[in-house]
Design an enzyme around this catalytic site. Structure first.
Site, short mmCIF file in Angstrom:
data_model
loop_
_atom_site.label_atom_id
_atom_site.label_comp_id
_atom_site.label_asym_id
_atom_site.label_seq_id
_atom_site.Cartn_x
_atom_site.Cartn_y
_atom_site.Cartn_z
N ARG A 117 -15.11 -28.27 15.19
CA ARG A 117 -15.48 -27.87 16.53
C ARG A 117 -16.70 -26.97 16.50
NH1 ARG A 117 -11.82 -28.14 20.56
NH2 ARG A 117 -12.26 -26.69 22.25
N LYS B 134 -12.54 -24.62 28.35
CA LYS B 134 -12.62 -24.88 29.78
C LYS B 134 -11.72 -23.93 30.56
CE LYS B 134 -12.06 -29.24 28.96
NZ LYS B 134 -11.71 -30.66 29.13
N GLU C 296 -10.77 -34.61 28.96
CA GLU C 296 -9.83 -34.48 30.06
C GLU C 296 -10.63 -33.95 31.25
OE1 GLU C 296 -6.49 -31.85 29.42
OE2 GLU C 296 -5.81 -32.19 31.49
P1 ATP Z 1 -11.64 -27.10 25.86
O1 ATP Z 1 -10.80 -26.42 24.84
O2 ATP Z 1 -12.97 -26.50 26.07
O3 ATP Z 1 -10.90 -27.34 27.14
P2 ATP Z 1 -10.97 -29.66 25.00
O4 ATP Z 1 -10.97 -30.03 23.58
O5 ATP Z 1 -9.65 -29.43 25.65
O6 ATP Z 1 -11.96 -28.49 25.22
P3 ATP Z 1 -11.48 -32.21 26.06
O7 ATP Z 1 -11.94 -32.52 27.41
O8 ATP Z 1 -10.11 -32.58 25.70
O9 ATP Z 1 -11.73 -30.70 25.87
O10 ATP Z 1 -12.49 -32.73 24.96
C1 ATP Z 1 -13.21 -33.93 24.99
C2 ATP Z 1 -13.79 -34.16 23.63
O11 ATP Z 1 -14.74 -33.15 23.35
C3 ATP Z 1 -12.74 -34.11 22.56
O12 ATP Z 1 -12.93 -35.16 21.65
C4 ATP Z 1 -12.96 -32.77 21.91
O13 ATP Z 1 -12.59 -32.82 20.57
C5 ATP Z 1 -14.46 -32.56 22.11
N1 ATP Z 1 -14.76 -31.14 22.14
C6 ATP Z 1 -14.31 -30.21 22.99
N2 ATP Z 1 -14.77 -28.99 22.65
C7 ATP Z 1 -15.54 -29.15 21.56
C8 ATP Z 1 -16.30 -28.28 20.73
N3 ATP Z 1 -16.36 -26.98 20.96
N4 ATP Z 1 -16.98 -28.80 19.70
C9 ATP Z 1 -16.95 -30.12 19.46
N5 ATP Z 1 -16.25 -30.99 20.20
C10 ATP Z 1 -15.55 -30.54 21.24
MG MG Z 2 -8.03 -30.14 25.66
#
Ligand code: ATP
Ligand code: MG
Length: 745
Positions: A258, A268, A31
């Site tokens: 994760r 984020k 996102e």
């Molecule tokens: P955050 O919680 O940091 O905002 P998010 O999961 O909301 O992270 P997205 O932009 O939705 O962030 O994630 C994009 C991709 O990256 C998704 O497939 C997510 O599963 C992966 N991702 C995000 N954080 C991690 C992590 N700590 N380890 C592995 N993959 C991750």
């Molecule tokens: Mg997210």
């Protein structure tokens, strides 16, 4: 790729074997509501890695379904991160917002099937009706609306006839499902907000659970890989795609753990707080775990890739020790980057018996030194040394400059301190010293013994630079946010001094400042007028000593990370420090020797000014250590080991032959120089002699010569091997390599 395949690769293997898919298509679906971080890097490595391993492709898809939080600057940062890590999405950059019309049509189709309805409960009521883990939910009375009514309402929602929150579109699944996600999940909501791509075209936006699976399907994705927190959403993913009776093949979702790292925040939302709150200087602050931060700090893409590879892909959540990431950076930079001299806290030294000026040729690298280049170090009467490299009243085991103890200026001369000049309150202002003309590094005939070599710069030629030293942003293992900030995470040194050759280099280069760590010219603030260097990482892990972390890191993969074994005693620590900082040994060898009293005593005795401390350490940490395990009475002594090291250093014998000489020393206790003479083991460096042997071997192997010329490059190794064999391993392998390549041209 790891030798053993991870579970995701196994799934892909099976799906290809069973013919479920012809082509492997994955996607990385962030996102765009913040800058990508190391967790995203892991996801990028997995998704792009699988696509690469199976000759498929990976889409970069912006999951932009939430207009209030998203922005193009985040899109650019995401694209940049993928490229920086070395992956290419080519033309496959997509936006969920591009599919809004399609997704809308799919919603209409569900309504027509009686599988979705417009609900008009308030947000609170929806939550209340959902029930709990132990209590089944209750269906809204609006679920009974007719298909026609639903179609009309949904269209009016789209046309902007209702305020935010008045209606939602929900899937009609099961309000008493054990998996609470399946209790009539929301598919669409009303949001009167301007979207950074679609502007005011839409005022209803699809929810993640609806948009994600359909975007995957539309793009022909085969494997939709996400993190474990979406495990329960998989049922909705399947329900939507199956209910719509789409033409196969359809994608399937697979979850992995994760990445969590200690001393780091990764969401984020929390990162945004730090940026917005001015706690850090921006998304690219070198202390943040963002890709932009790493990039600015000087981390290499390769080190981040290595880290992602090391931690692997697992199905269970775990905490990775941040020192493992730091290890990967250090490990990557160690052999790659040139060394330079920089003094962070200068103390002036006037060498009273030196009047002239000279330039000392100093190699940029320790290994393969001459070949990889050198620079000129100006040397003059006034120099700066590090304030901490002089002590008036030193403790025991202080090996640097004192009023009674001389020290070597790295690459240059040995000096001794004659006088300490102080101000009225007793602060040291400068030192007066003498140098020993006969002690020049590499041609030292002075016979003076010193215990360490320190960095220095010539006062007049050195350039003033700003150095930014970074430490961990958080001081506790599992930080929550701002309250756990490490107040000392940034230290700025305004007037460090650096040798002029470094300044003449272009930016975007990394250096090892000897005994200080790895540094990178700040890509934003560096200018010729005001050079600024960021500290990438120290030469060794200083945190593992301060804190005893026994986190559940994946030990099997992280065994070589220092600090997971028993702590060192005070004495061992001092030795370890001396080896890594003063003698420039690598962590592993330092660790081996420092922890073993017999070895460290032996090493101290073997150290000799006319031979590289690392060469001696190598023999001691390997050969001598092995020998000591088997016997407690050695036939050879420390002096002989330094002689052996010298024979290797000056090219008299090859590394390989040194092992043979050592075996002989073990048996007879004979002097290595004599062994080499008696057994005629001297390395053959003479190109004429080697060429003659090469010619013979070429003449004997006409078949292989033609195969080589036809393009079988592997045969180069065959010829090199033959020549080495013919000389009993005595030919200098580098010379052989060069000459063989030339002869076969
Ligand atoms: P955050 O919680 O940091 O905002 P998010 O999961 O909301 O992270 P997205 O932009 O939705 O962030 O994630 C994009 C991709 O990256 C998704 O497939 C997510 O599963 C992966 N991702 C995000 N954080 C991690 C992590 N700590 N380890 C592995 N993959 C991750
Ligand atoms: Mg997210």
């Amino acid at each position: 790729m790891n030798e053993s395949k991870d579970f995701l690769h196994n799934i892909v293997d099976e799906d290809l074997k069973s013919g479920k898919y012809k082509k492997i298509i994955t996607r990385f679906p962030p996102e765009p509501n913040g800058f990508p971080h190391i967790g995203h890097a892991k996801s990028i490595c997995i998704n792009f890695g699988i696509a690469r391993d199976y000759n498929g492709h990976c889409n970069l898809r912006m999951d932009d379904t939430n207009p209030t939080k998203e922005d193009t600057s985040y899109v650019e940062a995401l694209k940049d991160a993928v490229h920086w890590l070395g992956f290419d999405f080519g033309d496959n950059l997509y936006f969920t917002s591009n599919y809004f019309p399609k997704i809308y049509d799919y919603a209409v189709a569900l309504i027509k099937m009686g599988k979705a309805y417009v609900d008009s409960l308030s947000e609170d009521e929806i939550r209340e009706y959902r029930g709990s883990v132990t209590q089944p939910g209750k269906r809204s009375k609006y679920a009974n609306r007719t298909i026609l009514e639903n179609l009309e309402l949904f269209e009016k929602m789209k046309n902007g006839e209702f305020k935010d929150g008045v209606h939602v579109l929900r899937a009609k699944i099961d309000m008493s499902a054990a998996n609470m996600k399946m209790r009539d999940p929301l598919l669409y909501r009303i949001r009167h907000a301007n979207h950074f791509r679609t502007g005011d075209d839409w005022c209803i936006y699809p929810m993640y659970d609806f948009a994600h699976c359909l975007s995957d399907y539309v793009e022909g994705v085969s494997h939709s890989i996400c993190t474990l927190e979406f495990e329960n959403n998989r049922a909705i993913y399947d329900w939507v795609l199956d209910s719509l009776e789409l033409e196969p093949p359809r994608p399937y979702q697979h979850e992995f753990a994760r990445l969590n790292i200690d001393y780091t925040v990764m969401s984020k939302r929390k990162l945004l707080e730090l940026v917005k709150g001015g706690i850090v200087s921006g998304w690219d602050d070198p202390r943040l775990p963002t890709i932009a931060g790493y990039k600015r700090r000087g981390y290499t893409p390769q080190s981040v890739l290595n880290f992602c590879d090391q931690i692997g892909v697992a199905k269970a959540n775990s905490m990775v020790n941040v020192s493992q990431l730091e290890f990967c950076i250090r490990d990557d930079l160690n052999k790659k980057v040139p060394r330079a001299l920089c003094v962070l806290e200068p103390l002036k030294v006037v060498i009273e018996n030196y009047d002239g000026y000279e330039e000392i040729d100093a190699p940029y690298y320790q290994e393969d030194a001459p070949k990889r280049g050198s620079r000129k170090l100006p040397f003059s009467r006034e120099i700066y040394i590090e304030r901490s490299d002089f002590m008036e009243n030193p403790p025991k085991n202080y090996f640097r400059l004192t009023p009674k103890q001389s020290v070597r200026l790295k690459h240059a001369y040995i000096i001794s301190c004659k006088e300490v000049v102080k101000d009225s309150s007793g602060n040291i202002l400068e030192l007066k010293a003498n140098y020993y003309p006969e002690s020049k590094s590499g041609q030292d005939t002075s016979g003076i013994k010193v215990k360490s070599a320190i960095q220095w710069v010539s006062a007049k030629e050195a350039k003033k630079v700003e150095i930014r030293l970074y430490d961990r942003l958080f001081s506790c293992e599992i930080p929550e946010g701002i309250e756990d900030i490490n107040p000392n995470s940034l230290k700025v040194i305004k007037d460090a001094f650096i040798e002029p050759a470094v300044i003449a280099q272009k930016p975007d280069e990394r250096f090892q400042f000897e005994r200080q760590g790895y540094f990178y010219a700040d890509p934003i603030d560096y200018s010729d007028e005001k050079p600024v260097f960021n500290k990438i990482v120290g030469l060794k892990d200083s945190w593992n000593k301060k804190t005893k972390t026994t986190k559940h890191i994946q030990k099997d993969k992280a065994l070589h990370v220092e600090g997971t074994v028993a702590p060192m005693s005070e004495e061992e620590k001092i030795l370890f420090d001396r080896y890594t900082k003063e003698l420039d040994l690598n962590d592993e060898i330092s660790n081996t020797i420092a922890r073993d009293k017999q070895l460290s005593d032996f090493y101290e005795e073997a150290l000799s000014p006319d031979c590289n401390p690392a060469s001696i350490a190598n023999i001691i940490a390997n050969e001598v250590a092995r020998e000591l395990k088997q016997t407690n009475k050695l036939k050879f002594n420390a002096k002989q080991i330094s002689q052996l090291a010298k024979l290797v250093d000056d090219g008299t014998i090859s590394n390989k032959i040194s092992k043979q000489v050592f075996e002989e020393m073990v048996k007879t206790g004979e002097n290595p120089v004599k062994i080499v003479q008696d057994k005629e083991l001297t390395q053959i460096n003479d190109p004429a002699k080697i060429s003659a042997i090469i010619d013979e071997i070429i003449a004997k192997n006409p078949d292989n010569v033609s195969k080589f010329k036809a393009g079988n490059a592997k045969l180069l190794g065959f010829f090199v091997g033959q020549v080495l064999k013919a000389t009993g391993g005595k030919a200098n392998p580098k010379v052989v390599n060069n000459l063989v390549a030339k002869s076969l041209k």
